[in-house]
Design an enzyme around this catalytic site. Structure first.
Site, PDB file in Angstrom:
ATOM      1  N   ASP A  90       0.861  -1.404   0.156  1.00  0.00           N
ATOM      2  CA  ASP A  90       0.185  -0.071   0.023  1.00  0.00           C
ATOM      3  C   ASP A  90       0.900   1.318   0.085  1.00  0.00           C
ATOM      4  O   ASP A  90       2.156   1.153  -0.255  1.00  0.00           O
ATOM      5  CB  ASP A  90      -1.007   0.035   1.229  1.00  0.00           C
ATOM      6  CG  ASP A  90      -0.305   0.060   2.454  1.00  0.00           C
ATOM      7  OD1 ASP A  90       0.692   0.178   2.625  1.00  0.00           O
ATOM      8  OD2 ASP A  90      -0.923  -0.140   3.430  1.00  0.00           O
ATOM      9  N   ASP A 263      -7.903  -7.570   0.454  1.00  0.00           N
ATOM     10  CA  ASP A 263      -6.983  -7.733   1.686  1.00  0.00           C
ATOM     11  C   ASP A 263      -7.542  -7.274   3.001  1.00  0.00           C
ATOM     12  O   ASP A 263      -8.548  -6.355   2.905  1.00  0.00           O
ATOM     13  CB  ASP A 263      -5.604  -6.940   1.284  1.00  0.00           C
ATOM     14  CG  ASP A 263      -5.888  -5.602   1.865  1.00  0.00           C
ATOM     15  OD1 ASP A 263      -6.494  -4.888   1.359  1.00  0.00           O
ATOM     16  OD2 ASP A 263      -5.225  -5.227   3.237  1.00  0.00           O
ATOM     17  N   CYS A 301     -11.660 -29.379   6.087  1.00  0.00           N
ATOM     18  CA  CYS A 301     -10.666 -28.427   6.051  1.00  0.00           C
ATOM     19  C   CYS A 301      -9.245 -28.966   6.026  1.00  0.00           C
ATOM     20  O   CYS A 301      -9.285 -29.710   7.230  1.00  0.00           O
ATOM     21  CB  CYS A 301     -11.001 -27.255   6.875  1.00  0.00           C
ATOM     22  SG  CYS A 301      -9.575 -25.935   7.064  1.00  0.00           S
ATOM     23  N   CYS A 303      -6.421 -27.448   6.639  1.00  0.00           N
ATOM     24  CA  CYS A 303      -5.649 -26.761   7.356  1.00  0.00           C
ATOM     25  C   CYS A 303      -4.903 -27.367   8.795  1.00  0.00           C
ATOM     26  O   CYS A 303      -5.401 -28.581   9.066  1.00  0.00           O
ATOM     27  CB  CYS A 303      -6.357 -25.406   8.116  1.00  0.00           C
ATOM     28  SG  CYS A 303      -7.098 -25.655   9.395  1.00  0.00           S
ATOM     29  N   CYS A 306      -7.494 -28.097  11.870  1.00  0.00           N
ATOM     30  CA  CYS A 306      -8.523 -29.114  11.675  1.00  0.00           C
ATOM     31  C   CYS A 306      -7.890 -30.398  11.674  1.00  0.00           C
ATOM     32  O   CYS A 306      -8.926 -31.380  11.759  1.00  0.00           O
ATOM     33  CB  CYS A 306      -9.282 -28.771  10.439  1.00  0.00           C
ATOM     34  SG  CYS A 306     -10.426 -27.099  10.595  1.00  0.00           S
ATOM     35  N   HIS A 331      -6.169 -21.623   9.756  1.00  0.00           N
ATOM     36  CA  HIS A 331      -7.431 -22.170   9.661  1.00  0.00           C
ATOM     37  C   HIS A 331      -8.097 -20.894   8.768  1.00  0.00           C
ATOM     38  O   HIS A 331      -8.946 -21.057   7.546  1.00  0.00           O
ATOM     39  CB  HIS A 331      -8.306 -22.541  10.629  1.00  0.00           C
ATOM     40  CG  HIS A 331      -9.782 -22.878  10.407  1.00  0.00           C
ATOM     41  ND1 HIS A 331     -10.480 -23.808   9.797  1.00  0.00           N
ATOM     42  CD2 HIS A 331     -10.933 -21.909  10.582  1.00  0.00           C
ATOM     43  CE1 HIS A 331     -11.486 -23.763   9.543  1.00  0.00           C
ATOM     44  NE2 HIS A 331     -11.991 -22.407   9.925  1.00  0.00           N
TER      45      HIS A 331
HETATM   46 ZN   LIG Z   1      -9.288 -25.523   9.278  1.00  0.00          ZN
END
Ligand SMILES: [Zn+2]
Length: 371
Positions: A90, A263, A301, A303, A306, A331
Site C-alpha cells: 500500500d 486484503d 478443511c 488446514c 482442523c 485455519h
Molecule cells: Zn481448518
C-alpha cells in the site's frame, strides 16, 4: 509485464488472471496481510499452504521499522521474508491517517509523527513511490488522501481532488516497468463523486484500480452500493481491488459487484482472538461449549488446526499457548482462500448467484440486491 485476462463473468462476478513477472494471480483473490514483512504468526510456507498467491506489505510500517533502506539492504521485501510470489504494497496513506499523529495535509505532502517514536515524517507522493521501489514490491499503490466518514461534502471533494492530483504525481514518479501501479478511487459514499473519480483515473495509464475509502465506518449496504457504483465506471480489462475488506460476507457481496482482489487483517486478527470462520458463521473457541468437543472446526478443511479437536484448540487458548493463535490464523486464511477458490469455480460454471446466496444464508444473511 503486467496483464489482466478476464476469462468469464457470471451474475456480475468476474473470473480472471492477473499476470505478473513473479507469477499469475487467479482472481477473485484474497491477499493475506504481512504488515511488517510477516503474516502474523505463520511461516511463509504455512502462508503458501493456504493457497495464497499474493501477499501484502505495509509501506507505513516498513518505512518506520526496519526502514525501507534497511529492507533494500536485506535484499528487498521478497528476499527478506522469503515470499517468492507477487507482493502488493500500500502507499502508506491509510495508516498515516489512521495510526500516525497526522500533523497536516498540504498540496505537497502529508506530514505526520511516527506512532513508534514521534519522529516527524513528510510523505509526498514521490516519497511513497520511492519507499515502495526500495521495498521492491510487484504492485505499488498511489498515495491518496484518506478521510474518515462521515465527512462534509466539501471535505470529501477536497480529498478526492487532491487524491487525483497525487495519483498523477505517483504515475510520473513510478518509472520501473517491473512494478505495476494501481490508482485508488475515492469519493466517500457519493455516487456522483465516485463516478467522477473513477472516470478521471481510468483515463490515466494504471495497471489496476482500487476502491479506497471504504470499511471506515459505513454500513455493509453502503459499502456494497459504493463498490458497485465505482466498478461500473472502471475499465473491464484492468483488475479491481477493494482495499481493507473484509468479512466473508463482504467478499462475496463485492465479488458480485465486480471486485477481483481483497486484503484484510480479519483472518489473522480474529485467529489470534480465538475466532474461527466456518460456513455456519464464526465459532468462538474460548466458549465452554467446546470443552469436550471431539470435532474439528470444519470436517473437510485441510488446514493445520482442523487436524485437532475443538476441545484441544479451546484448551490452547485457555492455557495462553502460542500454538492456538498460529493454528487459528492458518485455519482462517485457508477458509478465505478456499472461499475464493469456490467463488472462481462457481463463476466458471456460471452459477455465481446461486453459490453466493447459499454461502450468505449459511452465515445467516440475506443477499443484498445489486443496485
Ligand atoms: Zn481448518
Amino acid at each position: 509485464m503486467f496483464h489482466f485476462d478476464l476469462l468469464q463473468q457470471s451474475d456480475g462476478a468476474r473470473r480472471g488472471v492477473f499476470h505478473t513477472p513473479r507469477g499469475d494471480v487467479q482472481t477473485p483473490t484474497f491477499m493475506p496481510v504481512g504488515t511488517v514483512g510477516t503474516v502474523k504468526g505463520l511461516t511463509i510456507d504455512q502462508v503458501a499452504a493456504t493457497g495464497a498467491e499474493i501477499i501484502l506489505g505495509n509501506t507505513y510500517h516498513l518505512r518506520l521499522r526496519p526502514g525501507h533502506e534497511t529492507v533494500a539492504k536485506l535484499g528487498g521485501l521478497h528476499a527478506m521474508c522469503g515470499w517468492e510470489g507477487p507482493i502488493l504494497t500500500d502507499s502508506g496513506g491509510f495508516q498515516v491517517f489512521s495510526l500516525g499523529a497526522l500533523n497536516k495535509v498540504t498540496e505537497q505532502a502529508a506530514t505526520f509523527r511516527s506512532h513508534l517514536d514521534g519522529a516527524k515524517i513528510v510523505l509526498t507522493p514521490e516519497h511513497s513511490i520511492e519507499i515502495q521501489q526500495a521495498l521492491g514490491s510487484d504492485i505499488a499503490m498511489v498515495l491518496d488522501h484518506v478521510i474518515a466518514l462521515p465527512a462534509s461534502a466539501a471535505e470529501v471533494e477536497d480529498a478526492l481532488a487532491r487524491s487525483i492530483r497525487w495519483a498523477k504525481r505517483c504515475r510520473e514518479a513510478a518509472d520501473r516497468p517491473e512494478q505495476a501501479l494501481f490508482a485508488i478511487v475515492q469519493g466517500g459514499l457519493d455516487p456522483v463523486l465516485r463516478q467522477q473519480c473513477a472516470t478521471e483515473l481510468a483515463s490515466m495509464p494504471f495497471e489496476g484500480y482500487a476502491v479506497g475509502g471504504l470499511s471506515v465506518g459505513e454500513t455493509p449496504e453502503e459499502m456494497y452500493a459504493t463498490a458497485g457504483v465505482t466498478t461500473r465506471h472502471l475499465p473491464a480489462e484492468k483488475p479491481r481491488y477493494l482495499m481493507g475488506v473484509g468479512t466473508p460476507r463482504d467478499l462475496i457481496e463485492n465479488i458480485a459487484r465486480g471486485i477481483d482482489m481483497f486484503d484484510c487483517v480479519m483472518p489473522t486478527r480474529n485467529g489470534r482472538n480465538a475466532l474461527a470462520f466456518t460456513d455456519e458463521g464464526p465459532l468462538k473457541l474460548r466458549n465452554a461449549v467446546h470443552r469436550e468437543d471431539l470435532r474439528p472446526i470444519m470436517d473437510d478443511c485441510p488446514c493445520l488446526a482442523c487436524r485437532h479437536s475443538r476441545g484441544y484448540l479451546r484448551h490452547l487458548f485457555n492455557a495462553g499457548e502460542m500454538l492456538g493463535p498460529i493454528l487459528l490464523s492458518h485455519h482462517n486464511l485457508m477458509y478465505y482462500s478456499r472461499l475464493m477458490q469456490q467463488a472462481r469455480a462457481a463463476i466458471e460454471q456460471d452459477r455465481f448467484a446461486e453459490f453466493a446466496n447459499s454461502k450468505l444464508r449459511g452465515w445467516g444473511y440475506e443477499p443484498v440486491p445489486c443496485g
